[in-house]
Write an enzyme that holds these catalytic residues in place. Structure first.
Site, PDB file in Angstrom:
ATOM      1  N   LYS A 212       0.832  -1.197   0.000  1.00  0.00           N
ATOM      2  CA  LYS A 212       0.000   0.000   0.000  1.00  0.00           C
ATOM      3  C   LYS A 212       0.880   1.266   0.000  1.00  0.00           C
ATOM      4  O   LYS A 212       2.103   1.180   0.097  1.00  0.00           O
ATOM      5  CB  LYS A 212      -0.953  -0.032   1.202  1.00  0.00           C
ATOM      6  CG  LYS A 212      -1.937  -1.235   1.177  1.00  0.00           C
ATOM      7  CD  LYS A 212      -2.786  -1.273  -0.084  1.00  0.00           C
ATOM      8  CE  LYS A 212      -4.066  -2.082   0.026  1.00  0.00           C
ATOM      9  NZ  LYS A 212      -3.953  -3.526   0.130  1.00  0.00           N
TER      10      LYS A 212
HETATM   11  C1  LIG Z   1      -5.226  -4.486   0.560  1.00  0.00           C
HETATM   12  C2  LIG Z   1      -6.704  -4.479   0.560  1.00  0.00           C
HETATM   13  C3  LIG Z   1      -7.448  -4.974   1.651  1.00  0.00           C
HETATM   14  C4  LIG Z   1      -6.840  -5.758   2.776  1.00  0.00           C
HETATM   15  O1  LIG Z   1      -5.839  -5.182   3.459  1.00  0.00           O
HETATM   16  P1  LIG Z   1      -4.785  -6.134   4.250  1.00  0.00           P
HETATM   17  O2  LIG Z   1      -4.084  -5.178   5.148  1.00  0.00           O
HETATM   18  O3  LIG Z   1      -3.906  -6.735   3.208  1.00  0.00           O
HETATM   19  O4  LIG Z   1      -5.564  -7.150   5.001  1.00  0.00           O
HETATM   20  C5  LIG Z   1      -8.811  -4.842   1.631  1.00  0.00           C
HETATM   21  N1  LIG Z   1      -9.445  -4.288   0.588  1.00  0.00           N
HETATM   22  C6  LIG Z   1      -8.795  -3.812  -0.478  1.00  0.00           C
HETATM   23  C7  LIG Z   1      -9.567  -3.193  -1.598  1.00  0.00           C
HETATM   24  C8  LIG Z   1      -7.395  -3.924  -0.556  1.00  0.00           C
HETATM   25  O5  LIG Z   1      -6.737  -3.505  -1.643  1.00  0.00           O
END
Ligand SMILES: *Cc1c(COP(=O)(O)O)cnc(C)c1O
Length: 397
Positions: A212
């Site tokens: 992210k």
């Molecule tokens: C990355 C992501 C998540 C989950 O986040 P994590 O920290 O990896 O559990 C949920 N929804 C979307 C749209 C994502 O891109």
């Protein structure tokens, strides 16, 4: 291995045995990048002895999350998926309930609700934003009200750093009394009509996963302006212990706290968010410039109400006009040691949701079929030129 002896005694390798040119360094889609302050915060945390998911560091991280998201309450948790799971618990999702989200998203948007026994309903996105189409939502809410089966929650997703068109979604859901939970995992730092992404919804979930825009090395946050919702989420995240010396439990919870070690990394990173947003937007602007006049190639649009982070730059190829499919392009990039990835496969096409359909005009499927996500993290200009040149060569431009 046979070498060829040539006149003059020089031993040469035939072409097929010549050692290959060293491969170009790999360019990743969205690699984690350090901002520089991580070692200092980490070492302060380790020497303080507060390393569990409690104490001053997660508290400081939560304060930074409140400042950044504009929500007045925040719980830092183990992942974005955990934040969504807690939100579904707090909203009281039960077996047989419906939870609605857009089909074009990552599975984690809905997975925890499905694991709790909810039935997903997948709605289409608008081609103007690639996010939940308020017109589709309105039609569906009208029909659901007539059936007497409104969803327990509506979950717009701020896709690839683009905020959803939240105002019409909030007013529609408000009219029918349905809570809105924003999956803002991909969009920390984005703005909708000048306010931070998700602001106005009952709750929003963020992710600090390694791919992210900023990362804690793993982690997430659930935010709200309602203190009761976050207090409840916090209670569930820490095993739902009631105030009794023997650990009384009225319900069961989870071990979803964020360790101070990870929170230290998140704390060091979150200050760099505005710079990171500017950097991702610059990467997008360079792609847009470098690939501008290629026929049949376009990018995720940015509506006038959106200030996207461009977490990922995502292109669309019209195969009729450019003669190349996204998969051909993906392989050409891979051959040049450049990572790219298809757009999220719509959830109604996933075997896990066998038999589901997508309500709307089918934009999600078209975006999947024509889309490709390009490397969008920290890159030198030379590296990005390598990506641009490879795309131009593949598309014959
Ligand atoms: C990355 C992501 C998540 C989950 O986040 P994590 O920290 O990896 O559990 C949920 N929804 C979307 C749209 C994502 O891109």
């Amino acid at each position: 291995m046979a070498a060829t002896k040539e006149a003059g005694g020089v031993v040469l390798f035939p072409a097929r045995l010549r050692p290959a040119a060293p491969p170009q360094p790999r360019i990743h889609l969205s690699p984690p990048a350090l901002v520089g302050g991580e070692l200092a915060t980490l070492s302060r945390t380790l020497t303080s002895g507060w390393i569990a998911p409690a104490g001053p560091v997660p508290l400081a991280f939560e304060e930074a999350i409140r400042d950044t998201t504009g929500f007045s309450h925040a719980a830092a948790v183990a992942s974005g998926t955990a934040a969504l799971h807690l939100a579904y618990r707090v909203l009281g999702v039960e077996r047989g309930d419906e939870v609605w989200t857009q089909s074009l998203t990552f599975v984690a948007s809905i997975a925890p609700a499905v694991q709790m026994g909810a039935r997903p309903r997948f709605l289409d996105v608008s081609p103007e934003s690639w996010t939940l189409d308020p017109e589709v939502l309105e039609t569906q809410l009208r029909q659901a009200a007539r059936r007497g089966k409104l969803p327990r929650a509506v979950v717009p997703v701020d896709l690839y750093g683009q905020p959803a068109d939240l105002d019409p979604i909030l007013s529609l859901c408000g009219r029918w009394g349905v809570p809105v939970l924003c999956d803002s995992a991909e969009a920390l730092g984005a703005h909708y009509r000048g306010r931070p992404v998700g602001k106005g919804a009952a709750m929003a979930a963020f992710s600090f996963n390694g791919n992210k825009i900023i990362t804690a090395g793993g982690g997430g946050a659930l935010v709200s302006d309602d203190p009761a919702l976050i207090a409840r989420a916090r209670h569930l995240a820490t095993q739902a212990k009631e105030a009794a010396p023997h650990y009384q439990h009225e319900t069961t919870g989870y071990s979803y706290g964020l360790s101070s070690v990870l929170a230290s990394v998140g704390l060091a990173q979150i200050g760099a968010l505005p710079m990171r947003v500017a950097a991702r937007r610059l990467v997008h602007a360079r792609y847009a410039e470098g690939l501008a006049e290629l026929p049949g190639l376009s990018f995720m649009p940015e509506p006038e109400w959106s200030h996207a982070t461009r977490w990922l730059t995502v292109l669309q190829l019209d195969p009729q006009r450019c003669g190349v499919t996204p998969e051909t392009l993906r392989r050409a990039l891979e051959a040049a040691n450049i990572e790219s990835r298809p757009v999220w496969k719509p959830l109604h096409l996933q075997p896990a949701f066998h038999g589901a359909r997508c309500h709307g005009a089918g934009h999600s499927v078209r975006l999947f079929e024509r889309g490709l996500c390009l490397p969008s993290g920290a890159m030198t200009a030379d590296e990005q030129d390598r990506v641009i040149d490879t795309i131009r060569t593949c598309l014959g431009g």
